[in-house]
Design an enzyme around this catalytic site. Structure first.
Site, PDB file in Angstrom:
ATOM      1  N   GLU A   1       7.331   0.054  93.428  1.00 54.53           N
ATOM      2  CA  GLU A   1       7.915   0.822  94.524  1.00 54.53           C
ATOM      3  C   GLU A   1       7.649   2.318  94.398  1.00 54.53           C
ATOM      4  O   GLU A   1       7.613   3.021  95.396  1.00 54.53           O
ATOM      5  CB  GLU A   1       9.417   0.539  94.681  1.00 54.53           C
ATOM      6  CG  GLU A   1      10.278   0.959  93.528  1.00 54.53           C
ATOM      7  CD  GLU A   1      11.745   0.600  93.726  1.00 54.53           C
ATOM      8  OE1 GLU A   1      12.187   0.450  94.862  1.00 54.53           O
ATOM      9  OE2 GLU A   1      12.449   0.488  92.714  1.00 54.53           O
TER      10      GLU A   1
ATOM     11  N   LYS B   1      10.080  -1.355  89.667  1.00 53.15           N
ATOM     12  CA  LYS B   1      10.100   0.110  89.644  1.00 53.15           C
ATOM     13  C   LYS B   1       8.682   0.665  89.792  1.00 53.15           C
ATOM     14  O   LYS B   1       8.458   1.623  90.512  1.00 53.15           O
ATOM     15  CB  LYS B   1      10.725   0.627  88.340  1.00 53.15           C
ATOM     16  CG  LYS B   1      12.227   0.483  88.274  1.00 53.15           C
ATOM     17  CD  LYS B   1      12.915   1.525  89.133  1.00 53.15           C
ATOM     18  CE  LYS B   1      14.307   1.148  89.601  1.00 53.15           C
ATOM     19  NZ  LYS B   1      14.489   0.012  90.454  1.00 53.15           N
TER      20      LYS B   1
ATOM     21  N   CYS C   1      18.301   4.654 108.339  1.00 51.80           N
ATOM     22  CA  CYS C   1      18.542   5.810 109.201  1.00 51.80           C
ATOM     23  C   CYS C   1      19.745   6.642 108.783  1.00 51.80           C
ATOM     24  O   CYS C   1      20.799   6.106 108.460  1.00 51.80           O
ATOM     25  CB  CYS C   1      18.781   5.360 110.638  1.00 51.80           C
ATOM     26  SG  CYS C   1      17.513   4.277 111.272  1.00 51.80           S
TER      27      CYS C   1
ATOM     28  N   GLU D   1      12.425  -6.075  86.662  1.00 56.03           N
ATOM     29  CA  GLU D   1      12.882  -4.754  87.116  1.00 56.03           C
ATOM     30  C   GLU D   1      11.843  -3.675  86.790  1.00 56.03           C
ATOM     31  O   GLU D   1      11.588  -2.786  87.602  1.00 56.03           O
ATOM     32  CB  GLU D   1      14.248  -4.447  86.456  1.00 56.03           C
ATOM     33  CG  GLU D   1      14.779  -3.040  86.613  1.00 56.03           C
ATOM     34  CD  GLU D   1      15.073  -2.614  88.052  1.00 56.03           C
ATOM     35  OE1 GLU D   1      14.889  -3.421  88.982  1.00 56.03           O
ATOM     36  OE2 GLU D   1      15.450  -1.444  88.236  1.00 56.03           O
TER      37      GLU D   1
ATOM     38  N   HIS E   1       1.292 -20.966  81.734  1.00 53.50           N
ATOM     39  CA  HIS E   1       1.258 -21.935  82.839  1.00 53.50           C
ATOM     40  C   HIS E   1       0.508 -21.379  84.049  1.00 53.50           C
ATOM     41  O   HIS E   1       0.621 -21.910  85.151  1.00 53.50           O
ATOM     42  CB  HIS E   1       2.681 -22.338  83.219  1.00 53.50           C
ATOM     43  CG  HIS E   1       3.403 -23.018  82.096  1.00 53.50           C
ATOM     44  ND1 HIS E   1       3.108 -24.291  81.686  1.00 53.50           N
ATOM     45  CD2 HIS E   1       4.373 -22.569  81.258  1.00 53.50           C
ATOM     46  CE1 HIS E   1       3.878 -24.613  80.657  1.00 53.50           C
ATOM     47  NE2 HIS E   1       4.653 -23.586  80.377  1.00 53.50           N
TER      48      HIS E   1
ATOM     49  N   ASN F   1      21.631   3.696 114.332  1.00 50.79           N
ATOM     50  CA  ASN F   1      21.190   3.027 113.108  1.00 50.79           C
ATOM     51  C   ASN F   1      21.476   1.543 113.294  1.00 50.79           C
ATOM     52  O   ASN F   1      22.579   1.187 113.708  1.00 50.79           O
ATOM     53  CB  ASN F   1      21.992   3.586 111.913  1.00 50.79           C
ATOM     54  CG  ASN F   1      21.667   2.883 110.610  1.00 50.79           C
ATOM     55  OD1 ASN F   1      20.666   2.170 110.515  1.00 50.79           O
ATOM     56  ND2 ASN F   1      22.515   3.087 109.615  1.00 50.79           N
ATOM     57  N   GLY F   2      20.496   0.682 113.005  1.00 48.98           N
ATOM     58  CA  GLY F   2      20.731  -0.761 113.133  1.00 48.98           C
ATOM     59  C   GLY F   2      19.738  -1.383 114.087  1.00 48.98           C
ATOM     60  O   GLY F   2      18.690  -0.799 114.391  1.00 48.98           O
TER      61      GLY F   2
ATOM     62  N   TRP G   1      14.374   5.302 110.283  1.00 48.43           N
ATOM     63  CA  TRP G   1      13.551   4.365 109.504  1.00 48.43           C
ATOM     64  C   TRP G   1      13.163   3.291 110.496  1.00 48.43           C
ATOM     65  O   TRP G   1      14.016   2.508 110.946  1.00 48.43           O
ATOM     66  CB  TRP G   1      14.393   3.806 108.358  1.00 48.43           C
ATOM     67  CG  TRP G   1      13.616   3.028 107.346  1.00 48.43           C
ATOM     68  CD1 TRP G   1      12.868   3.544 106.326  1.00 48.43           C
ATOM     69  CD2 TRP G   1      13.539   1.604 107.231  1.00 48.43           C
ATOM     70  NE1 TRP G   1      12.326   2.520 105.590  1.00 48.43           N
ATOM     71  CE2 TRP G   1      12.710   1.320 106.116  1.00 48.43           C
ATOM     72  CE3 TRP G   1      14.064   0.533 107.951  1.00 48.43           C
ATOM     73  CZ2 TRP G   1      12.416   0.028 105.710  1.00 48.43           C
ATOM     74  CZ3 TRP G   1      13.774  -0.756 107.549  1.00 48.43           C
ATOM     75  CH2 TRP G   1      12.955  -1.000 106.436  1.00 48.43           C
TER      76      TRP G   1
ATOM     77  N   ARG H   1      17.975   8.375 101.965  1.00 48.40           N
ATOM     78  CA  ARG H   1      18.106   7.025 102.508  1.00 48.40           C
ATOM     79  C   ARG H   1      16.745   6.471 102.945  1.00 48.40           C
ATOM     80  O   ARG H   1      16.609   5.267 103.116  1.00 48.40           O
ATOM     81  CB  ARG H   1      19.060   7.033 103.718  1.00 48.40           C
ATOM     82  CG  ARG H   1      20.462   7.456 103.358  1.00 48.40           C
ATOM     83  CD  ARG H   1      21.299   7.692 104.603  1.00 48.40           C
ATOM     84  NE  ARG H   1      21.611   6.456 105.287  1.00 48.40           N
ATOM     85  CZ  ARG H   1      22.689   5.722 105.087  1.00 48.40           C
ATOM     86  NH1 ARG H   1      23.557   6.103 104.181  1.00 48.40           N
ATOM     87  NH2 ARG H   1      22.898   4.623 105.760  1.00 48.40           N
TER      88      ARG H   1
ATOM     89  N   LYS I   1      16.986   3.652 101.251  1.00 54.08           N
ATOM     90  CA  LYS I   1      17.966   3.525 100.174  1.00 54.08           C
ATOM     91  C   LYS I   1      18.931   2.380 100.434  1.00 54.08           C
ATOM     92  O   LYS I   1      19.257   1.607  99.559  1.00 54.08           O
ATOM     93  CB  LYS I   1      18.729   4.842 100.011  1.00 54.08           C
ATOM     94  CG  LYS I   1      19.807   4.826  98.921  1.00 54.08           C
ATOM     95  CD  LYS I   1      19.191   4.683  97.547  1.00 54.08           C
ATOM     96  CE  LYS I   1      20.218   4.589  96.443  1.00 54.08           C
ATOM     97  NZ  LYS I   1      19.620   4.025  95.219  1.00 54.08           N
TER      98      LYS I   1
HETATM   99  C1  F6R Z   1      15.063  -0.870  94.006  1.00 59.01           C
HETATM  100  C2  F6R Z   1      16.288  -0.806  94.794  1.00 59.01           C
HETATM  101  C3  F6R Z   1      16.565  -1.922  95.738  1.00 59.01           C
HETATM  102  C4  F6R Z   1      18.075  -2.177  95.844  1.00 59.01           C
HETATM  103  C5  F6R Z   1      18.364  -3.266  96.895  1.00 59.01           C
HETATM  104  C6  F6R Z   1      19.831  -3.584  96.976  1.00 59.01           C
HETATM  105  O1  F6R Z   1      14.958   0.232  93.143  1.00 59.01           O
HETATM  106  O2  F6R Z   1      17.025   0.145  94.726  1.00 59.01           O
HETATM  107  O3  F6R Z   1      15.883  -3.074  95.373  1.00 59.01           O
HETATM  108  O4  F6R Z   1      18.559  -2.575  94.590  1.00 59.01           O
HETATM  109  O5  F6R Z   1      17.895  -2.837  98.144  1.00 59.01           O
HETATM  110  O6  F6R Z   1      20.563  -2.457  97.314  1.00 59.01           O
HETATM  111  P1  F6R Z   1      22.130  -2.404  97.097  1.00 59.01           P
HETATM  112  O7  F6R Z   1      22.384  -2.448  95.627  1.00 59.01           O
HETATM  113  O8  F6R Z   1      22.559  -1.100  97.708  1.00 59.01           O
HETATM  114  O9  F6R Z   1      22.691  -3.595  97.798  1.00 59.01           O
END
Ligand code: F6R
Length: 614
Positions: free
Chosen positions: A491, A488, A2, A484, A507, A101-102, A75, A27, A609
Site C-alpha cells: 500500500e 504495508k 471523503c 501485514e 505447496h 460522503n457515501g 474519494w 482520510r 483512511k
Molecule cells: C491498512 C489499513 C486498512 C485498515 C482497514 C480497516 O494499513 O489501515 O487495511 O486496517 O481498512 O480499517 P478500520 O480498522 O478503520 O476498520
C-alpha cells in the site's frame, strides 16, 4: 474517505473550511472544493487533485468574503476524479450547494426522474441528484432544514450530506445515515465535520449525530431532528486529545510519528485495566459474566490490517479460553450466511469504527441475536455505538492512512479480551493471568528497543528500493505478521509483496523465488522448539533458490545466523507477544522504502483512511 466540513460563525468561512479539510486530508481524497454563502447567492470553486490545486484556483480567482460555508475532499465512487465530479454540487439554479460522503444507491432512478422534469445534471455523480432535489424542495416553499428532511426520506444507501442555501446566510444543514458526522460546539460559532480533527483547533466539545438524523447549525444554535422533523437527541462528548496529537511533531510523516508513538499507545491501552485486587476489569464491557460464560464460539471480524490483528488474536484467545475462535473478513462474513446463535460472540475490530463492511457485518450478527463486542480506537464512532460492548484502544488519533499503532493496540485489546474471558470462565488461574499481564506491561519498553534499532531497517529499505517483488514468511502468530508486512509494502511502496505461511511455501509459492529476491522471514522464539526448527528449514529452502534472506529473530538465537543475509534482532519475549515486536521493523521498512521512492506515505494512491462504503 471523503472529508466534510461546514461552518457558521464570525470568522471567514473559507479559511476555517479549508483548514478543516487539510486536517481531514489523511482520510484520502482525489479532489476538493468549497462553497460560500455571499450576498444572497452561492460562490464556489472545486478542483481535481490535492488541496494545493484548490488553493491555487482560489488565489487566481478569489472567492468573496463569507462567514458561512461548506467544503469537501472527495474519494471518487461514482464518476472519475475530475473538476466536474468534485464537490460541492449545485442545484439547477445554483441556489443550493451540497457535499456528500457515501453512496446514494437509488441515484439512477432519481436522476431519470429529474432529467424527465427538465433538470440538467452536469456531473456523473450520485451527489448532484441530491443537490437538485434539495433545491426543488426549497422552491416548493420549504426551508433548508425541511428540504433536507424531505430529500433524506427519498434517498437509499449511505450518506452524510451537508448543504447551504444562498438565500439563507446563517444556516448550514446536514444529515447522516450509515456515514459519520459530528458537530463541533463553539462560542458564537458551530461546525460540522466527518470527524473532530477538522475543528479540534476551535473546540473540543462535540455532538455525535445518531442514525437518520438531520442537524441544523446557526451561530448560536444546534437543532437535531429525525428525517420526519421530530426532535431528536444527539450525544454530547468531549474530545480528550488536543491539536498537537493531530500534528506531526517534527516527523516527516504522520505514519512515522505514529510508529514511534507505539510504546505510549500500548502503555495507554493497558492502563486502568486492573482493579485494586489485581483482577482484570474492562469498563465498557457491558456483557455480564453470565453472558460471557455462555459463549460457545467467537468470531472475530474486520478488514485489512485490523483483520490481521484478529488473526494474531485467535492464537491467544483459543489458547487462553479454549473457546473455538474464527477470524473472518467482514465483507465475506456478512454475505455467506454464517451460523450465529445467542451464544456466539462476534468481535468487530476497527480502528476508525466507521468501516462500512464491518458495520454491516455487526448489524447482521445482531439481527441473528449474537452478542457483539467492538474493539475500536475512535470514541463515539458508529461500530462501538451499535455494539453490545466495547473495548476502546487508546492509541490516540491515527492520521496516516496505513494503520500502525492502531494494529498494535488492537492486539493488546484482543489479548485483554482473551484474558478477561479466561478470568471469568476460570480457564486460567489468577496468577497465570497476572503473569501474562506483567509480560504485557514490559512491551512498551521492548517496542521502544526495536524502534531504537530503526537505522538498520531504514538502511536496508533504501538499499532495496529497486526491488520489484518481496516475500514475507512466518508461522503461527508470525504468519499474520507476514501478511501485514506485505500489506504495508504494497500500500505504501506500490511493490508486489506477498505474505505466506512458511509451511505453505512448498505447496506452490516457492516457484516465485528467484535469484536475489528479498524474502523477509519472521522466526518464532526458540521456546517453540518445533516451530523454530521448521521455520529455519523454510528459510533454507528459499535461500537454496537464490533468495536474499532478511531474518527477524530473537536476541541470542544463533541457529539462524548462517541462513540470514541480513539479521534483525528482536528482544526475547514469549511466542504470543512476539507479533507486537516483529511488526515494528516491517512498518519502518515500508515507510522508509516508500519515502525513498518519493511516495506520499500518509496518503497512498487510491486509498482512504476510513472506508465508509461497502
Ligand atoms: C491498512 C489499513 C486498512 C485498515 C482497514 C480497516 O494499513 O489501515 O487495511 O486496517 O481498512 O480499517 P478500520 O480498522 O478503520 O476498520
Amino acid at each position: 474517505m471523503c472529508g466534510i466540513v461546514g461552518y457558521v460563525g464570525p470568522k471567514q468561512a473559507q479559511g476555517v473550511v479549508i483548514e478543516g479539510l487539510r486536517r481531514l486530508e489523511y482520510r484520502g481524497y482525489d479532489s476538493a472544493g468549497v462553497a460560500l454563502v455571499h450576498d444572497g447567492a452561492i460562490a464556489s470553486d472545486k478542483k481535481a487533485g490535492k488541496l494545493a490545486n484548490l488553493d491555487k484556483a482560489i488565489a487566481d480567482a478569489p472567492l468573496p468574503e463569507s462567514t458561512t460555508g461548506i467544503g469537501h475532499t472527495r474519494w471518487a465512487t461514482h464518476g472519475a476524479p475530475n473538476d466536474r465530479n468534485a464537490h460541492p454540487h449545485l442545484g439547477q439554479q445554483g441556489r443550493v450547494a451540497l457535499v456528500h460522503n457515501g453512496i446514494i444507491e437509488n441515484f439512477a432512478a432519481l436522476r431519470s426522474e429529474l432529467e424527465a422534469a427538465g433538470h440538467d445534471l452536469l456531473s456523473e455523480t450520485d451527489t448532484e441528484v441530491a443537490a437538485h432535489l434539495l433545491e426543488s424542495a426549497l422552491s416548493g416553499g420549504a426551508n433548508l432544514t425541511e428540504a433536507m428532511q424531505a430529500v433524506c426520506r427519498r434517498l437509499e444507501g449511505a450518506f452524510t450530506l451537508v448543504a447551504v442555501d444562498g438565500q439563507d446566510p446563517d444556516r448550514v444543514v446536514a444529515a447522516r445515515r450509515n456515514s459519520p458526522l459530528v458537530v463541533g460546539l463553539g462560542e458564537g460559532e458551530n461546525f460540522l465535520a466527518s470527524d473532530v480533527a477538522a475543528f479540534i483547533e476551535h473546540t473540543r466539545d462535540a455532538l455525535e449525530l445518531g442514525q437518520d438524523q438531520v442537524v441544523t447549525i446557526t451561530r448560536d444554535d444546534v437543532e437535531v431532528t429525525d428525517f420526519d422533523g421530530a426532535p431528536a437527541e444527539a450525544k454530547a462528548f468531549h474530545v480528550d486529545w488536543d491539536l498537537s496529537a493531530a500534528e506531526k511533531d517534527g516527523y516527516d510523516w504522520f505514519m512515522r510519528k505514529e510508529i514511534h508513538e507505539q510504546p505510549r499507545a500500548v502503555a495507554d491501552s493497558l492502563l486502568g485495566r486492573r482493579n485494586e485486587e489485581g483482577f482484570l476489569q474492562l469498563d465498557e464491557m457491558r456483557l455480564s459474566d453470565q453472558d460471557l460464560r455462555e459463549i460457545d464460539k467467537i468470531i472475530l471480524i474486520a478488514c485489512g490490517t485490523a483483520f490481521y490483528s484478529g488473526l494474531v488474536a485467535k492464537y491467544a484467545i483459543e489458547h487462553w479460553t479454549r473457546i473455538p475462535c474464527e477470524v473472518e473478513l467482514a465483507h465475506e462474513f456478512r454475505y455467506r450466511d454464517p451460523i450465529l446463535t445467542r451464544d456466539t460472540l462476534v468481535v468487530a475490530i476497527s480502528q476508525s469504527g466507521e468501516t462500512a463492511d464491518t458495520l454491516m457485518a455487526i448489524r447482521h450478527a445482531r439481527q441473528q441475536r449474537s452478542k457483539v463486542l467492538a474493539i475500536c480506537n475512535t470514541n463515539g464512532s458508529t461500530i462501538p455505538r451499535e455494539s453490545d460492548a466495547v473495548i476502546y484502544t487508546h492509541a490516540g488519533p491515527e492520521i496516516g492512512v496505513a494503520s500502525t499503532k492502531g494494529f498494535l493496540t488492537q492486539i493488546v485489546a484482543c489479548y485483554l479480551l482473551g484474558l478477561y474471558l479466561a478470568q471469568v470462565r476460570g480457564t486460567k488461574f489468577g496468577d497465570e493471568i497476572a503473569s501474562i499481564m506483567a509480560q504485557l506491561d514490559r512491551m512498551p519498553k521492548l517496542v521502544q528497543k526495536v524502534l531504537d534499532g530503526a537505522d538498520q531497517v531504514h538502511e536496508l529499505a533504501r538499499e532495496l528500493s529497486d526491488a520489484t517483488s518481496v516475500l514475507f514468511l512466518g508461522r503461527h502468530v508470525g504468519y499474520p505478521i507476514a501478511l501485514e508486512g506485505a500489506l504495508k509494502l504494497k500500500e505504501l511502496a506500490y511493490i508486489h509483496a506477498e505474505g505466506f505461511a512458511a509451511g505453505e511455501l512448498k505447496h506452490g509459492p516457492i516457484a516465485l523465488v528467484e535469484e536475489g529476491m528479498p524474502v523477509i522471514c519472521i522466526v518464532p522464539p526458540r521456546g517453540r522448539d518445533m516451530l523454530h526448527g521448521k521455520m529455519i528449514s523454510g528459510i533454507q529452502e528459499v535461500r537454496a533458490r537464490g533468495a536474499r534472506t532478511i531474518v527477524l529473530a530473537e536476541e541470542g538465537d544463533d541457529e539462524v545466523t548462517p541462513y540470514a543475509d541480513v539479521l534483525v534482532r528482536l528482544p526475547q519475549v514469549p511466542t504470543l507477544l512476539q507479533p507486537m515486536l516483529s511488526v515494528v521493523p516491517l512498518q519502518l521498512f515500508a515507510c522508509e522504502l516508500a519515502t525513498s521512492k518519493g511516495h506520499d506515505v500518509d496518503q497512498p494512491r487510491n486509498l482512504a483512511k476510513s472506508v465508509t462504503v461497502e
